[in-house]
Design a protein around this motif. Structure first.
Motif, short mmCIF file in Angstrom:
data_model
loop_
_atom_site.label_atom_id
_atom_site.label_comp_id
_atom_site.label_asym_id
_atom_site.label_seq_id
_atom_site.Cartn_x
_atom_site.Cartn_y
_atom_site.Cartn_z
N THR A 47 -1.17 6.37 9.15
CA THR A 47 -0.15 5.75 8.30
C THR A 47 -0.59 4.34 7.92
N GLY A 48 -0.16 3.89 6.75
CA GLY A 48 -0.54 2.55 6.32
C GLY A 48 0.11 2.17 5.01
N ARG A 49 0.02 0.87 4.68
CA ARG A 49 0.59 0.34 3.44
C ARG A 49 -0.49 -0.41 2.67
N PRO A 50 -1.20 0.26 1.78
CA PRO A 50 -2.21 -0.44 0.97
C PRO A 50 -1.57 -1.58 0.17
N ASP A 51 -2.27 -2.69 0.06
CA ASP A 51 -1.73 -3.84 -0.68
C ASP A 51 -1.36 -3.48 -2.11
N CYS A 52 -2.29 -2.83 -2.81
CA CYS A 52 -2.07 -2.59 -4.23
C CYS A 52 -2.86 -1.37 -4.71
N LEU A 53 -2.22 -0.53 -5.51
CA LEU A 53 -2.89 0.58 -6.18
C LEU A 53 -2.73 0.38 -7.68
N LEU A 54 -3.85 0.42 -8.39
CA LEU A 54 -3.81 0.33 -9.84
C LEU A 54 -4.20 1.69 -10.42
N ALA A 55 -3.56 2.06 -11.53
CA ALA A 55 -3.91 3.29 -12.23
C ALA A 55 -4.77 2.93 -13.44
N THR A 56 -5.89 3.63 -13.60
CA THR A 56 -6.76 3.42 -14.74
C THR A 56 -6.27 4.26 -15.92
N SER A 57 -6.83 4.01 -17.08
CA SER A 57 -6.39 4.73 -18.28
C SER A 57 -6.69 6.21 -18.21
N ASP A 58 -7.68 6.62 -17.38
CA ASP A 58 -8.02 8.04 -17.27
C ASP A 58 -7.35 8.71 -16.07
N GLY A 59 -6.41 8.03 -15.45
CA GLY A 59 -5.65 8.63 -14.35
C GLY A 59 -6.22 8.42 -12.97
N GLY A 60 -7.30 7.67 -12.87
CA GLY A 60 -7.87 7.37 -11.56
C GLY A 60 -7.11 6.24 -10.86
N ILE A 61 -7.41 6.06 -9.60
CA ILE A 61 -6.74 5.02 -8.80
C ILE A 61 -7.77 4.01 -8.29
N ILE A 62 -7.42 2.74 -8.40
CA ILE A 62 -8.20 1.67 -7.80
C ILE A 62 -7.42 1.15 -6.60
N LEU A 63 -8.03 1.22 -5.43
CA LEU A 63 -7.42 0.77 -4.18
C LEU A 63 -7.85 -0.66 -3.92
N ILE A 64 -6.87 -1.56 -3.76
CA ILE A 64 -7.16 -2.98 -3.60
C ILE A 64 -6.52 -3.54 -2.33
N ASP A 65 -7.33 -4.31 -1.59
CA ASP A 65 -6.81 -5.05 -0.45
C ASP A 65 -7.08 -6.53 -0.73
N PHE A 66 -6.05 -7.35 -0.65
CA PHE A 66 -6.21 -8.78 -0.96
C PHE A 66 -6.67 -9.56 0.25
N LYS A 67 -7.60 -10.47 0.02
CA LYS A 67 -8.06 -11.40 1.03
C LYS A 67 -7.96 -12.81 0.45
N THR A 68 -7.68 -13.78 1.31
CA THR A 68 -7.58 -15.16 0.84
C THR A 68 -8.92 -15.65 0.30
N SER A 69 -10.01 -15.32 1.03
CA SER A 69 -11.34 -15.76 0.60
C SER A 69 -12.38 -14.72 1.00
N LYS A 70 -13.60 -14.93 0.58
CA LYS A 70 -14.68 -13.99 0.88
C LYS A 70 -14.93 -13.86 2.38
N GLY A 71 -14.61 -14.92 3.12
CA GLY A 71 -14.85 -14.90 4.56
C GLY A 71 -14.04 -13.84 5.29
N GLY A 72 -12.97 -13.37 4.68
CA GLY A 72 -12.12 -12.37 5.33
C GLY A 72 -12.57 -10.93 5.13
N ILE A 73 -13.64 -10.74 4.36
CA ILE A 73 -14.12 -9.38 4.08
C ILE A 73 -15.09 -8.95 5.17
N PRO A 74 -14.92 -7.73 5.71
CA PRO A 74 -15.83 -7.27 6.76
C PRO A 74 -17.23 -6.89 6.29
#
Length: 201
Positions: A47-74
């Motif tokens: 189970t989880g709550r993704p920060d943001c899902l965007l829909a593209t014009s062709d029906g695909g999904i972009i999964l986004i997780d927000f970070k304050t800065s680049k240092g927070g990315i694994p």
């Protein structure tokens, strides 16, 4: 906040403008919506709550997780290798869950978006950098997802068998101290400058 309202407003406006350039043409599909996936034949679920899902014009999904800065990315710890036996599983699991809904959501691109840096770090799929027009390519997460599913099975089996002890023959202070999950395990201790492993049972 009142004294900073103008600066905060400008920062928020700049953030929205920069974000919109990266994802021009997309629409917001969901924000912090809860998703659950119970694999068939298993006695556990994800189970989880993704920060943001965007829909593209062709029906695909972009999964986004927000970070304050680049240092927070694994960084490269998403991908399985000899150096990464346990990958960072947040985004792979989100993708797995989304693609196993009653109405599957086809995740085409997985991205960490850095707010302060106005930069998108592509984990899987591709995205065009609006500043220079270059395409940023990610790597296929299929192998990582397979590894995460096996690790989930192993974790569930250990819980069921009540096997919680850490094998002291395989772990030492250096290994545990560098582990990304040491804050959860709490096996590493430093007391008066002396470094040691606590025995967990």
């Amino acid at each position: 906040l009142l004294t900073e309202r103008i600066a905060l407003g400008e920062k928020m406006n700049d953030c929205v403008v920069a974000f919109s350039k990266w994802f021009e043409g997309c629409t917001v599909y969901a924000v912090e919506e809860p998703y659950t996936y119970a694999p068939e034949g298993k006695k556990y679920f994800f189970t989880g709550r993704p920060d943001c899902l965007l829909a593209t014009s062709d029906g695909g999904i972009i999964l986004i997780d927000f970070k304050t800065s680049k240092g927070g990315i694994p960084k490269d710890s998403f991908y399985v290798s000899e150096d990464v036996p346990v990958p960072d599983f947040q985004m792979p699991l989100y993708k797995l869950m989304l693609e196993h809904q009653a109405h599957p959501l086809p995740v085409e691109t997985v991205v960490y978006y850095c707010i302060n840096d106005s930069f998108a770090y592509v984990v899987e799929g591709s995205l065009v950098n609006p500043d220079n027009g270059k395409t940023i390519e990610g790597t296929d997460l299929a192998e990582t997802i397979t590894a995460v599913e096996k690790l989930a099975d192993s974790f569930a089996d250990h819980i069921k068998a009540q096997q919680f002890a850490v094998d002291s023959k395989q772990q030492d202070f250096e290994t545990c101290n560098e582990c990304a999950y040491r804050a959860v395990c709490r096996r590493v201790y430093t007391v008066s400058g002396d470094k040691s492993l606590g025995e967990k049972s």
